[in-house]
Design a protein around this motif. Structure first.
Motif, short mmCIF file in Angstrom:
data_model
loop_
_atom_site.label_atom_id
_atom_site.label_comp_id
_atom_site.label_asym_id
_atom_site.label_seq_id
_atom_site.Cartn_x
_atom_site.Cartn_y
_atom_site.Cartn_z
N LEU A 235 -46.14 -35.93 21.41
CA LEU A 235 -45.89 -34.57 20.93
C LEU A 235 -45.16 -33.74 21.98
O LEU A 235 -44.24 -32.98 21.64
CB LEU A 235 -47.22 -33.90 20.55
CG LEU A 235 -48.00 -34.54 19.40
CD1 LEU A 235 -49.31 -33.80 19.18
CD2 LEU A 235 -47.17 -34.54 18.12
N LEU A 236 -45.57 -33.87 23.23
CA LEU A 236 -44.91 -33.12 24.30
C LEU A 236 -43.45 -33.54 24.43
O LEU A 236 -42.58 -32.68 24.60
CB LEU A 236 -45.65 -33.34 25.62
CG LEU A 236 -45.04 -32.64 26.85
CD1 LEU A 236 -44.98 -31.13 26.65
CD2 LEU A 236 -45.84 -32.99 28.11
N PHE A 237 -43.17 -34.81 24.35
CA PHE A 237 -41.78 -35.28 24.42
C PHE A 237 -40.95 -34.66 23.29
O PHE A 237 -39.83 -34.17 23.52
CB PHE A 237 -41.73 -36.81 24.33
CG PHE A 237 -40.33 -37.36 24.30
CD1 PHE A 237 -39.64 -37.60 25.49
CD2 PHE A 237 -39.69 -37.62 23.10
CE1 PHE A 237 -38.34 -38.08 25.47
CE2 PHE A 237 -38.39 -38.11 23.07
CZ PHE A 237 -37.72 -38.34 24.26
N LEU A 238 -41.49 -34.69 22.08
CA LEU A 238 -40.76 -34.11 20.94
C LEU A 238 -40.55 -32.61 21.14
O LEU A 238 -39.48 -32.08 20.82
CB LEU A 238 -41.53 -34.38 19.65
CG LEU A 238 -41.62 -35.84 19.20
CD1 LEU A 238 -42.54 -35.97 17.99
CD2 LEU A 238 -40.24 -36.39 18.88
N SER A 239 -41.57 -31.93 21.62
CA SER A 239 -41.47 -30.49 21.84
C SER A 239 -40.38 -30.15 22.86
O SER A 239 -39.62 -29.20 22.68
CB SER A 239 -42.83 -29.96 22.30
OG SER A 239 -42.77 -28.57 22.56
N LYS A 240 -40.29 -30.93 23.92
CA LYS A 240 -39.35 -30.65 25.00
C LYS A 240 -37.92 -31.04 24.64
O LYS A 240 -36.96 -30.33 25.01
CB LYS A 240 -39.75 -31.41 26.27
CG LYS A 240 -41.04 -30.91 26.91
CD LYS A 240 -41.36 -31.65 28.20
CE LYS A 240 -40.40 -31.25 29.30
NZ LYS A 240 -40.82 -31.81 30.62
N TYR A 241 -37.75 -32.15 23.91
CA TYR A 241 -36.41 -32.73 23.79
C TYR A 241 -35.86 -32.82 22.37
O TYR A 241 -34.66 -33.07 22.19
CB TYR A 241 -36.41 -34.13 24.41
CG TYR A 241 -36.75 -34.13 25.87
CD1 TYR A 241 -35.90 -33.58 26.82
CD2 TYR A 241 -37.95 -34.68 26.32
CE1 TYR A 241 -36.22 -33.56 28.17
CE2 TYR A 241 -38.29 -34.68 27.66
CZ TYR A 241 -37.42 -34.12 28.58
OH TYR A 241 -37.74 -34.11 29.91
N LEU A 242 -36.70 -32.65 21.34
CA LEU A 242 -36.22 -32.83 19.97
C LEU A 242 -35.11 -31.86 19.62
O LEU A 242 -34.10 -32.23 19.00
CB LEU A 242 -37.38 -32.69 18.97
CG LEU A 242 -37.01 -32.93 17.50
CD1 LEU A 242 -36.49 -34.34 17.29
CD2 LEU A 242 -38.24 -32.68 16.61
N ARG A 343 -38.25 -26.08 29.18
CA ARG A 343 -38.85 -25.49 30.38
C ARG A 343 -40.34 -25.20 30.22
O ARG A 343 -41.13 -25.39 31.15
CB ARG A 343 -38.09 -24.20 30.72
CG ARG A 343 -38.65 -23.41 31.90
CD ARG A 343 -38.44 -24.16 33.21
NE ARG A 343 -39.03 -23.45 34.34
CZ ARG A 343 -40.31 -23.50 34.67
NH1 ARG A 343 -41.15 -24.21 33.94
NH2 ARG A 343 -40.76 -22.85 35.72
N TYR A 344 -40.74 -24.74 29.02
CA TYR A 344 -42.10 -24.21 28.89
C TYR A 344 -43.03 -25.04 28.01
O TYR A 344 -44.22 -24.74 27.95
CB TYR A 344 -42.04 -22.77 28.38
CG TYR A 344 -41.35 -21.86 29.37
CD1 TYR A 344 -41.97 -21.52 30.57
CD2 TYR A 344 -40.07 -21.39 29.13
CE1 TYR A 344 -41.33 -20.72 31.50
CE2 TYR A 344 -39.42 -20.57 30.05
CZ TYR A 344 -40.06 -20.25 31.23
OH TYR A 344 -39.43 -19.46 32.17
N SER A 345 -42.51 -26.07 27.33
CA SER A 345 -43.39 -26.89 26.50
C SER A 345 -44.49 -27.56 27.32
O SER A 345 -45.59 -27.80 26.81
CB SER A 345 -42.58 -27.97 25.76
OG SER A 345 -41.83 -27.41 24.71
N THR A 350 -51.42 -27.56 22.45
CA THR A 350 -51.02 -28.52 21.41
C THR A 350 -50.64 -27.79 20.12
O THR A 350 -49.70 -28.20 19.42
CB THR A 350 -52.17 -29.51 21.13
OG1 THR A 350 -52.57 -30.11 22.37
CG2 THR A 350 -51.71 -30.60 20.18
N ALA A 351 -51.34 -26.71 19.81
CA ALA A 351 -51.00 -25.92 18.62
C ALA A 351 -49.58 -25.36 18.73
O ALA A 351 -48.80 -25.39 17.76
CB ALA A 351 -52.00 -24.78 18.45
N GLU A 352 -49.22 -24.86 19.90
CA GLU A 352 -47.88 -24.33 20.12
C GLU A 352 -46.83 -25.43 20.06
O GLU A 352 -45.74 -25.24 19.50
CB GLU A 352 -47.83 -23.60 21.47
CG GLU A 352 -48.65 -22.34 21.50
CD GLU A 352 -48.93 -21.82 22.91
OE1 GLU A 352 -49.36 -20.65 23.03
OE2 GLU A 352 -48.74 -22.57 23.89
N ILE A 353 -47.17 -26.59 20.60
CA ILE A 353 -46.25 -27.73 20.58
C ILE A 353 -45.93 -28.16 19.15
O ILE A 353 -44.78 -28.46 18.81
CB ILE A 353 -46.85 -28.90 21.39
CG1 ILE A 353 -46.69 -28.61 22.89
CG2 ILE A 353 -46.20 -30.22 21.03
CD1 ILE A 353 -47.40 -29.60 23.78
#
Length: 403
Positions: A235-242, A343-345, A350-353
């Motif tokens: 999820l973090l990867f998707l949030s940062k780079y998707l 930058r901020y993910s 997790t809710a924000e992501i």
């Protein structure tokens, strides 16, 4: 003395939040009333809510927030860019979004969204309850959307809003507001319930965008529920780079089409067909106008009908915003949003992501992403921006919250 100071500080925070939420509410009501067929005197309500929104947000910015020098410079540069772009594109898009984002200092968005999704749901419910009566007894006065793609001409019900996709957008982001506000309670039963609500109305609106995106987000939530926090890495990867991956993909698609031949061109058309013809409009505008960094007036008639590179171009629906940021609204904002997510993910809950991922997906399908009061992902990250006085967030303040 310490206890008294804490009480005073808490009252100041509560007051600032109330002020912001009042402006937030004005922004939501203004847009929903503008979309609604139940509202007759739209010009009056539009003016009232606009004045209230701008006045309250300005008050919050100038009187209820404190800034570092770096924050002031950043706000001035971004604000001027938003003002310039709105004048360039002849639309009031970025200035309201800038105010909503810039005035978020000290705001608890869990509390905001717990109230705001209920307001949106209440307004939608009124329209849904009245619509069957209006449709059956006053059908000639009720707007409907007709799906013309592939000439199947299916009726798509608008539920007394200006377009079926408008109702679907409002419903989708009301559901996302509910998910965000109640994330700690989102078990499989609630996830399926949210999906089921949208699926029911999909039978009437036939809005594929929301159905696809909510299905993907629901699948991610269910996988996380089954796998546990180990899935947060994905999820973090998707949030940062998707967002940036999709921006690059669609811009390459947009630029490359006229140069493609044979099987590659046919594959391009298949992808365009999957996105219900969205890609060809971006490719057409790029071929005519090229890129723009900070926005411009396209000077292309919305009534255009032209045969171009194997397509009939009729009108100019700007539904894939990755493309239309590049050719109309400004590449600057693509870079800015991509930077914020990257930058901020890493500090986001997790809710924000999940909301950031939903935003990134929705950007490839609908231009409604510009309505920040509904598509609220950018608002969630600003609490980390406010803390960021240096290049690296302090560890104690930047540590990811557990939700």
């Amino acid at each position: 003395m310490s206890s008294l100071r804490e009480k005073i500080n808490q009252k100041n925070i509560d007051y600032a939040e109330s002020i912001y939420n009042l402006a937030f509410l004005c922004g939501v009501l203004k847009a929903m009333f503008a979309f609604s067929e139940l509202i007759t005197n739209k010009g009056f309500f539009n003016a009232v809510f606009n004045v209230a929104f701008f006045a309250i947000m300005t008050y919050k910015l100038f009187f209820l927030q404190k800034y570092s020098v770096a924050q002031i410079i950043t706000l001035i540069i971004t604000g001027l860019a938003c003002i310039y772009t709105d004048f360039a594109i002849y639309r009031l898009v970025y200035i309201p979004a800038f105010l909503m984002i810039a005035a978020t200092q000290g705001i608890d968005f869990k509390k905001s969204m717990k109230f705001m999704w209920k307001v949106q749901a209440f307004i939608l419910a009124i329209h849904v309850m009245i619509y069957p009566i209006m449709y059956n007894f006053f059908g000639d006065r009720v707007g409907i959307t007709v799906r013309g793609f592939n000439e199947d001409n299916r009726i798509r019900h608008q539920f007394l809003f200006s377009h079926a996709n408008v109702f679907s957008m409002l419903l989708l982001w009301t559901i996302f507001g509910y998910i965000y506000a109640n994330f700690e309670k989102m078990n499989k039963k609630r996830i399926f319930a949210c999906w089921g609500v949208y699926a029911f109305f999909y039978l009437f609106t036939n809005s594929n965008s929301g159905m696809i995106i909510l299905s993907i987000v629901s699948a991610l939530l269910i996988i996380r529920d089954l796998v546990g926090e180990k899935f947060d890495v994905v999820l973090l990867f998707l949030s940062k780079y998707l967002f940036i991956i999709l921006a690059i993909f669609f811009n390459v698609m947009m630029v490359s089409y006229p140069q493609l031949t044979g099987n590659l061109r046919e594959k391009w058309k298949e992808i365009d067909s999957f996105f219900t013809g969205r890609l060809k409009y971006g490719a057409y505008v790029y071929a005519k106008k090229g890129f723009t960094i900070i926005g411009r007036n396209l000077n292309i008639s919305s009534k255009i009908k032209e045969y171009w590179e194997g397509f009939w171009i009729e009108g100019l629906p700007a539904d894939n915003m990755y493309m239309f940021f590049s050719v109309w609204y400004g590449l600057f904002f693509t870079f800015l949003i991509a930077f914020l997510f990257w930058r901020y993910s890493q500090y986001a809950t997790t809710a924000e992501i999940i909301i950031i991922i939903a935003y990134s997906l929705y950007t490839m399908m609908e231009s409604y992403i510009i309505y920040t009061q509904f598509c609220f992902a950018l608002l969630l990250l600003m609490r980390y921006v406010w803390k960021d006085h240096t290049i690296i967030l302090p560890k104690d303040k930047g540590k990811k919250a557990v939700v």
